[in-house]
Design a protein around this motif. Structure first.
Motif, PDB file in Angstrom:
ATOM      1  N   VAL A 192      15.264  17.450   7.809  1.00 27.71           N
ATOM      2  CA  VAL A 192      16.220  16.815   6.904  1.00 27.71           C
ATOM      3  C   VAL A 192      17.492  17.637   6.747  1.00 27.71           C
ATOM      4  CG1 VAL A 192      16.562  15.954   4.548  1.00 27.71           C
ATOM      5  CG2 VAL A 192      14.309  15.743   5.659  1.00 27.71           C
ATOM      6  N   VAL A 193      17.347  18.938   6.529  1.00 26.05           N
ATOM      7  CA  VAL A 193      18.509  19.795   6.286  1.00 26.05           C
ATOM      8  C   VAL A 193      19.397  19.789   7.537  1.00 26.05           C
ATOM      9  CG1 VAL A 193      19.278  22.143   5.817  1.00 26.05           C
ATOM     10  CG2 VAL A 193      17.256  21.234   4.645  1.00 26.05           C
ATOM     11  N   GLY A 194      20.661  19.456   7.350  1.00 23.30           N
ATOM     12  CA  GLY A 194      21.601  19.403   8.469  1.00 23.30           C
ATOM     13  C   GLY A 194      21.645  18.066   9.174  1.00 23.30           C
ATOM     14  N   ASP A 195      20.844  17.108   8.731  1.00 16.54           N
ATOM     15  CA  ASP A 195      20.860  15.767   9.317  1.00 16.54           C
ATOM     16  C   ASP A 195      21.061  14.746   8.201  1.00 16.54           C
ATOM     17  OD1 ASP A 195      20.580  13.401  10.645  1.00 16.54           O
ATOM     18  OD2 ASP A 195      18.552  13.790  11.417  1.00 16.54           O
ATOM     19  N   GLY A 235      14.053  22.741  -1.346  1.00 15.19           N
ATOM     20  CA  GLY A 235      14.789  22.096  -2.424  1.00 15.19           C
ATOM     21  C   GLY A 235      15.932  21.242  -1.922  1.00 15.19           C
ATOM     22  N   GLU A 236      16.648  21.719  -0.904  1.00 14.88           N
ATOM     23  CA  GLU A 236      17.758  20.947  -0.343  1.00 14.88           C
ATOM     24  C   GLU A 236      17.253  19.644   0.277  1.00 14.88           C
ATOM     25  OE1 GLU A 236      21.354  21.471   2.983  1.00 14.88           O
ATOM     26  OE2 GLU A 236      20.198  23.231   2.308  1.00 14.88           O
ATOM     27  N   ALA A 237      16.166  19.738   1.039  1.00 18.95           N
ATOM     28  CA  ALA A 237      15.612  18.538   1.655  1.00 18.95           C
ATOM     29  C   ALA A 237      15.058  17.582   0.608  1.00 18.95           C
ATOM     30  CB  ALA A 237      14.521  18.929   2.652  1.00 18.95           C
ATOM     31  N   ALA A 238      14.347  18.136  -0.379  1.00 17.29           N
ATOM     32  CA  ALA A 238      13.751  17.281  -1.413  1.00 17.29           C
ATOM     33  C   ALA A 238      14.816  16.509  -2.174  1.00 17.29           C
ATOM     34  CB  ALA A 238      12.930  18.144  -2.377  1.00 17.29           C
ATOM     35  N   GLU A 239      15.932  17.150  -2.488  1.00 17.47           N
ATOM     36  CA  GLU A 239      17.002  16.467  -3.225  1.00 17.47           C
ATOM     37  C   GLU A 239      17.585  15.323  -2.396  1.00 17.47           C
ATOM     38  OE1 GLU A 239      21.166  17.502  -5.607  1.00 17.47           O
ATOM     39  OE2 GLU A 239      20.111  19.072  -4.481  1.00 17.47           O
ATOM     40  N   ALA A 240      17.796  15.564  -1.105  1.00 18.33           N
ATOM     41  CA  ALA A 240      18.345  14.518  -0.245  1.00 18.33           C
ATOM     42  C   ALA A 240      17.383  13.339  -0.125  1.00 18.33           C
ATOM     43  CB  ALA A 240      18.661  15.095   1.134  1.00 18.33           C
ATOM     44  N   LEU A 241      16.105  13.613  -0.023  1.00 14.53           N
ATOM     45  CA  LEU A 241      15.111  12.539   0.086  1.00 14.53           C
ATOM     46  C   LEU A 241      15.012  11.751  -1.218  1.00 14.53           C
ATOM     47  CD1 LEU A 241      12.461  14.637   2.008  1.00 14.53           C
ATOM     48  CD2 LEU A 241      13.640  12.625   2.936  1.00 14.53           C
ATOM     49  N   ALA A 242      15.054  12.451  -2.340  1.00 11.54           N
ATOM     50  CA  ALA A 242      15.011  11.769  -3.631  1.00 11.54           C
ATOM     51  C   ALA A 242      16.234  10.882  -3.820  1.00 11.54           C
ATOM     52  CB  ALA A 242      14.902  12.787  -4.757  1.00 11.54           C
ATOM     53  N   SER A 273       6.328  22.875   1.785  1.00  9.02           N
ATOM     54  CA  SER A 273       6.950  23.944   0.998  1.00  9.02           C
ATOM     55  C   SER A 273       6.401  25.312   1.377  1.00  9.02           C
ATOM     56  CB  SER A 273       6.741  23.702  -0.499  1.00  9.02           C
ATOM     57  OG  SER A 273       5.361  23.679  -0.818  1.00  9.02           O
ATOM     58  N   ALA A 274       5.209  25.363   1.931  1.00  2.63           N
ATOM     59  CA  ALA A 274       4.620  26.598   2.472  1.00  2.63           C
ATOM     60  C   ALA A 274       3.881  26.192   3.732  1.00  2.63           C
ATOM     61  CB  ALA A 274       3.673  27.242   1.470  1.00  2.63           C
ATOM     62  N   TYR A 275       4.206  26.855   4.856  1.00  2.00           N
ATOM     63  CA  TYR A 275       3.686  26.357   6.132  1.00  2.00           C
ATOM     64  C   TYR A 275       3.397  27.516   7.063  1.00  2.00           C
ATOM     65  CZ  TYR A 275       2.786  22.629   9.430  1.00  2.00           C
ATOM     66  OH  TYR A 275       2.156  21.742  10.269  1.00  2.00           O
ATOM     67  N   HIS A 276       2.497  27.275   8.019  1.00  2.00           N
ATOM     68  CA  HIS A 276       2.135  28.293   9.001  1.00  2.00           C
ATOM     69  C   HIS A 276       3.150  28.315  10.150  1.00  2.00           C
ATOM     70  CE1 HIS A 276       0.699  24.996  11.521  1.00  2.00           C
ATOM     71  NE2 HIS A 276      -0.040  24.577  10.513  1.00  2.00           N
ATOM     72  N   SER A 277       2.992  29.270  11.041  1.00  2.00           N
ATOM     73  CA  SER A 277       3.878  29.354  12.202  1.00  2.00           C
ATOM     74  C   SER A 277       3.710  28.110  13.064  1.00  2.00           C
ATOM     75  CB  SER A 277       3.574  30.611  13.015  1.00  2.00           C
ATOM     76  OG  SER A 277       2.217  30.619  13.436  1.00  2.00           O
ATOM     77  N   MET A 301       0.851  -1.197   0.000  1.00  2.00           N
ATOM     78  CA  MET A 301       0.000   0.000   0.000  1.00  2.00           C
ATOM     79  C   MET A 301       0.884   1.243   0.000  1.00  2.00           C
ATOM     80  SD  MET A 301      -3.022   0.971   2.663  1.00  2.00           S
ATOM     81  CE  MET A 301      -4.301   2.116   2.202  1.00  2.00           C
ATOM     82  N   ARG A 302       0.638   2.141  -0.908  1.00  2.00           N
ATOM     83  CA  ARG A 302       1.478   3.325  -1.003  1.00  2.00           C
ATOM     84  C   ARG A 302       1.271   4.199   0.228  1.00  2.00           C
ATOM     85  NH1 ARG A 302       4.549   5.549  -4.734  1.00  2.00           N
ATOM     86  NH2 ARG A 302       4.967   7.779  -4.651  1.00  2.00           N
ATOM     87  N   THR A 303       2.398   4.566   0.857  1.00  2.00           N
ATOM     88  CA  THR A 303       2.364   5.326   2.099  1.00  2.00           C
ATOM     89  C   THR A 303       3.332   6.485   2.018  1.00  2.00           C
ATOM     90  OG1 THR A 303       1.846   3.318   3.357  1.00  2.00           O
ATOM     91  CG2 THR A 303       2.672   5.199   4.598  1.00  2.00           C
ATOM     92  N   SER A 304       2.897   7.632   2.531  1.00  2.00           N
ATOM     93  CA  SER A 304       3.742   8.826   2.567  1.00  2.00           C
ATOM     94  C   SER A 304       3.814   9.358   3.988  1.00  2.00           C
ATOM     95  CB  SER A 304       3.184   9.912   1.643  1.00  2.00           C
ATOM     96  OG  SER A 304       4.044  11.042   1.621  1.00  2.00           O
ATOM     97  N   ALA A 305       4.999   9.797   4.376  1.00  2.00           N
ATOM     98  CA  ALA A 305       5.202  10.405   5.686  1.00  2.00           C
ATOM     99  C   ALA A 305       5.363  11.912   5.520  1.00  2.00           C
ATOM    100  CB  ALA A 305       6.442   9.828   6.355  1.00  2.00           C
ATOM    101  N   PHE A 306       4.710  12.675   6.378  1.00  2.00           N
ATOM    102  CA  PHE A 306       4.886  14.120   6.392  1.00  2.00           C
ATOM    103  C   PHE A 306       6.220  14.481   7.035  1.00  2.00           C
ATOM    104  CE2 PHE A 306       0.233  13.741   6.264  1.00  2.00           C
ATOM    105  CZ  PHE A 306      -0.051  14.605   5.227  1.00  2.00           C
ATOM    106  N   LEU A 307       6.874  15.496   6.470  1.00  2.00           N
ATOM    107  CA  LEU A 307       8.127  16.022   7.015  1.00  2.00           C
ATOM    108  C   LEU A 307       8.194  17.517   6.782  1.00  2.00           C
ATOM    109  CD1 LEU A 307      10.952  13.551   5.864  1.00  2.00           C
ATOM    110  CD2 LEU A 307      10.147  13.893   8.206  1.00  2.00           C
ATOM    111  N   TYR A 308       8.991  18.200   7.606  1.00  2.00           N
ATOM    112  CA  TYR A 308       9.391  19.579   7.367  1.00  2.00           C
ATOM    113  C   TYR A 308      10.811  19.577   6.801  1.00  2.00           C
ATOM    114  CZ  TYR A 308       5.678  20.454  10.828  1.00  2.00           C
ATOM    115  OH  TYR A 308       4.507  20.477  11.516  1.00  2.00           O
ATOM    116  N   PRO A 309      11.182  20.577   6.033  1.00  2.00           N
ATOM    117  CA  PRO A 309      12.564  20.628   5.552  1.00  2.00           C
ATOM    118  C   PRO A 309      13.593  20.597   6.673  1.00  2.00           C
ATOM    119  CG  PRO A 309      11.213  22.144   4.283  1.00  2.00           C
ATOM    120  CD  PRO A 309      10.347  21.636   5.408  1.00  2.00           C
TER     121      PRO A 309
END
Length: 388
Positions: free
Chosen positions: A12-15, A87-94, A34-38, A1-9
């Motif tokens: 990932v960035v710096g880890d 973009g930095e996080a997305a590239e690392a995840l890809a 990519s666009a988020y509230h406080s 079953m296709r599953t996706s996990a939510f993450l913030y940049p």
């Protein structure tokens, strides 16, 4: 079953270990903000920090030239997500073999409401809700449509999930909330979320209502609520409090406003996106509901978007109205919280996911891999192995 996990940049960035750790859970996809509230977010495994404070709603990339000279326009993130953090996080995840879809929060922006008060929902008492942009206002609608397209179609993204693409109202985890002293019930929440800005007043007039009388009617309807008489029931309670005619007219205006915004935003995303790009909405099947999961008409939204992400923590019944109108091309993703400290139940994830499947879910969303403890993630890993 296709599953996706939510993450913030910032998860990932710096880890450098983060992408492999997420892939090891057994997910195929990450839904990356990519666009988020406080927010104030825990980062329990990051080598450089444990708490990230996002001080205001922001885009987590560098916005393009379409915003020159415009107001409102997106705010750049501060130190919590500088530059193109997305973009930095997305590239690392890809690079770790994960598909990346963008996660875009739209009509939820306290800073915009504070700096541009005329963008906000105004209740029947004249109080403004700075966290809740009024989606009837033309400039706000134009901003939201363009933001949806820009923030969704990021380099490398294969799809998007649009959150808060509809009305936001009273209910909101604002800083140090103190609004629970009087139980409002679903009907009271609706009445306190009705907007009476100039554009909404004109909209009510177009539905045959006198706007001033409508606002006075809302105030009268809420008098027993302030005395402690919590209204029971859903829409029938709204009709009882406000009167069937005025209630229906307000609902007709609000649902038309949300529906046309959703159509415009999805169309704008598709126009900017490559072939095969999927557009999903975080959605509630009760069209008059407000919030992050926008109230929608299930049949209509599944004719517009490629699918919906449906809140299922504590019960998956909200899937059923969508399942009745799904087609072979639409996705029903069950959103399950896997952070035990936030009301989730990662220990029962396998059973909860299996139940969601019986109600029509064909994908899973896990909220939120960056916030969860190691113990919670161990439950996720075990559950996803069972589901495979």
């Amino acid at each position: 079953m296709r599953t996706s996990a939510f993450l913030y940049p910032w998860d990932v960035v710096g880890d450098p270990a983060a992408p492999a750790r997420v892939a090891d859970l057994g997910v195929q996809q990450v839904t990356l903000a990519s666009a988020y509230h406080s927010t104030r977010a825990l980062t329990p495994r990051h080598p450089r920090h444990r708490v990230v404070t996002a001080e205001h709603a922001a885009v987590l990339y560098e916005p393009d030239g379409r915003w020159a000279g415009r107001e409102p326009r997106p705010y750049a993130a501060g130190s919590w997500a500088p530059g193109d953090a997305y973009g930095e996080a997305a590239e690392a995840l890809a690079d770790a073999g994960l598909d990346v879809h963008s996660w875009v929060v739209l009509a939820h922006n306290s800073r915009m409401g504070a700096e541009h008060p005329d963008t906000s929902v105004v209740n029947a008492y004249g109080d403004r809700y700075p966290w809740a942009p009024c989606i009837a206002r033309p400039a706000t609608r134009a901003y939201l449509v363009d933001l949806a397209a820009e923030a969704a179609v990021r380099p490398g993204a294969r799809g998007t999930e649009l959150e808060s693409l509809g009305w936001y109202g009273l209910a909101h985890l604002h800083a140090h909330d103190k609004i629970a002293g009087v139980p409002l019930g679903e009907a009271g929440q609706y009445l306190m979320s009705l907007c009476f800005c100039a554009d909404c007043r004109a909209g009510y007039a177009g539905q045959g209502l006198d706007p001033a009388e409508a606002a006075a009617g809302v105030r009268r309807a809420l008098e027993p609520v302030w005395r402690g008489d919590e209204p029971s029931g859903g829409w029938q309670a709204v009709e009882k409090l406000l009167g069937a005619g005025p209630a229906t007219a307000t609902r007709a205006w609000r649902e038309e406003t949300a529906r046309t915004l959703q159509e415009a935003a999805v169309e704008a995303v598709r126009a900017a996106a490559p072939d095969g790009f999927r557009v999903l909405l975080h959605a509630d099947p009760v069209a008059y509901h407000c919030g992050a999961n926008a109230g929608v008409d299930p049949e209509h939204i599944l004719s517009v978007a490629d699918g919906v992400v449906v809140p299922c923590t504590g019960g998956a019944g909200a899937l059923t109205p969508f399942h009745a109108h799904r087609t072979a091309r639409t996705t029903l993703a069950a959103n399950l919280t896997v952070v035990s400290g936030m009301g989730g139940s990662p220990a029962t994830l396998a059973a909860d996911a299996a139940h969601a499947v019986t109600l029509g879910a064909d994908e899973l969303r896990l909220y939120h891999a960056g916030l969860a403890s190691d113990a919670d993630l161990a439950h996720v890993r075990t559950a996803l192995a069972q589901l495979d």
